[in-house]
Motif scaffolding. Sequence first.
Motif, PDB file in Angstrom:
ATOM      1  N   LEU A  77       0.823  -1.213   0.000  1.00 22.68           N
ATOM      2  CA  LEU A  77       0.000   0.000   0.000  1.00 22.68           C
ATOM      3  C   LEU A  77       0.859   1.266   0.000  1.00 22.68           C
ATOM      4  O   LEU A  77       0.751   2.108  -0.884  1.00 22.68           O
ATOM      5  CB  LEU A  77      -0.916   0.005   1.222  1.00 22.68           C
ATOM      6  N   ASN A  80       3.490   1.696  -3.095  1.00 26.10           N
ATOM      7  CA  ASN A  80       2.869   2.097  -4.361  1.00 26.10           C
ATOM      8  C   ASN A  80       2.287   3.509  -4.301  1.00 26.10           C
ATOM      9  O   ASN A  80       2.504   4.327  -5.197  1.00 26.10           O
ATOM     10  CB  ASN A  80       1.775   1.104  -4.754  1.00 26.10           C
ATOM     11  N   LEU A  81       1.533   3.808  -3.264  1.00 30.59           N
ATOM     12  CA  LEU A  81       0.844   5.098  -3.202  1.00 30.59           C
ATOM     13  C   LEU A  81       1.796   6.262  -2.938  1.00 30.59           C
ATOM     14  O   LEU A  81       1.677   7.325  -3.558  1.00 30.59           O
ATOM     15  CB  LEU A  81      -0.251   5.061  -2.136  1.00 30.59           C
ATOM     16  N   CYS A 125       5.797   2.549 -10.146  1.00 26.03           N
ATOM     17  CA  CYS A 125       4.694   3.500  -9.951  1.00 26.03           C
ATOM     18  C   CYS A 125       5.200   4.935 -10.054  1.00 26.03           C
ATOM     19  O   CYS A 125       4.550   5.802 -10.657  1.00 26.03           O
ATOM     20  CB  CYS A 125       4.059   3.274  -8.575  1.00 26.03           C
ATOM     21  N   CYS A 129       3.980   7.479 -13.038  1.00 30.28           N
ATOM     22  CA  CYS A 129       3.271   8.720 -12.724  1.00 30.28           C
ATOM     23  C   CYS A 129       4.069   9.955 -13.136  1.00 30.28           C
ATOM     24  O   CYS A 129       3.492  10.965 -13.550  1.00 30.28           O
ATOM     25  CB  CYS A 129       2.938   8.773 -11.237  1.00 30.28           C
ATOM     26  N   LEU A 144      -4.481   9.071  -9.029  1.00 29.92           N
ATOM     27  CA  LEU A 144      -4.227   8.290  -7.812  1.00 29.92           C
ATOM     28  C   LEU A 144      -5.393   7.348  -7.515  1.00 29.92           C
ATOM     29  O   LEU A 144      -5.218   6.335  -6.832  1.00 29.92           O
ATOM     30  CB  LEU A 144      -4.006   9.216  -6.615  1.00 29.92           C
ATOM     31  N   ILE A 147      -4.973   3.805  -8.973  1.00 34.72           N
ATOM     32  CA  ILE A 147      -3.837   3.157  -8.301  1.00 34.72           C
ATOM     33  C   ILE A 147      -4.243   2.721  -6.896  1.00 34.72           C
ATOM     34  O   ILE A 147      -3.967   1.595  -6.470  1.00 34.72           O
ATOM     35  CB  ILE A 147      -2.629   4.107  -8.251  1.00 34.72           C
ATOM     36  N   ALA A 148      -4.928   3.610  -6.170  1.00 36.18           N
ATOM     37  CA  ALA A 148      -5.370   3.275  -4.818  1.00 36.18           C
ATOM     38  C   ALA A 148      -6.362   2.119  -4.822  1.00 36.18           C
ATOM     39  O   ALA A 148      -6.259   1.182  -4.016  1.00 36.18           O
ATOM     40  CB  ALA A 148      -5.983   4.503  -4.152  1.00 36.18           C
TER      41      ALA A 148
END
Length: 222
Positions: A77, A80-81, A125, A129, A144, A147-148
């Motif tokens: 989590l 990636n974010l 990621c 982006c 986002l 992706i989230a």
Amino acid sequence: MAQGSIITSPTGGKRRLGPYRGALGALFGIAAAGALTRLLESGYDPALPFLVAPLGASAVLVFAVPASPLAQPWPVLGGNLISAMVGLALGHLLGDPWLAGSLAVASAIAVMTLTRSLHPPGGACALLCALGASGTPAWGWAHLLPIALNVVTLCVIGWIYNNATDHPWPHRAQPVAHQPGEPYRREDIDTLLAEWEETLDVDADDLDAFVQELLKRGRASG
């Protein structure tokens, strides 16, 4: 390892292993992430993707090597974010794909290390982006959203599937008891890893359990 072989874990449990466990998990995880993201994005913005490529690499880690420190829920989590936000920010700030992409990956590695969320797909990621945000048309912060949704769904499926197939996730290494006169102490592993200044893709307690099992077998055969 042969198909269908059985190994005994340090906790005494048995796991039947097969070459398709990870593949099936990835199938379910990617399919669910794509379906849910497409459903929730319906009518929102047709330009938004419903699947992002780094999710494939995350699926390999989550389902094929769920005991890896790099494959745990927070790295999936957070890695990636956080990396996606770094990439978007640098892409908008710098505007040049080459410069933004290079700095985004480097910055993502640093931030993931500081936040203990190191996750290799996070680098992808960040690059994705940064390139998107510095391209035409430029990606916005709305990117986002997919992706989230992708990574949250993958984590939910990973939790359900791994635990249902006897691979507890999040993985918790089980410390093992040392016998008197052992050639090393558990603390020696931490000391050596600190001296090496390396990040190994295995939990120190798992490494300790592995060595202890080797020593046990050596004593039994001797």
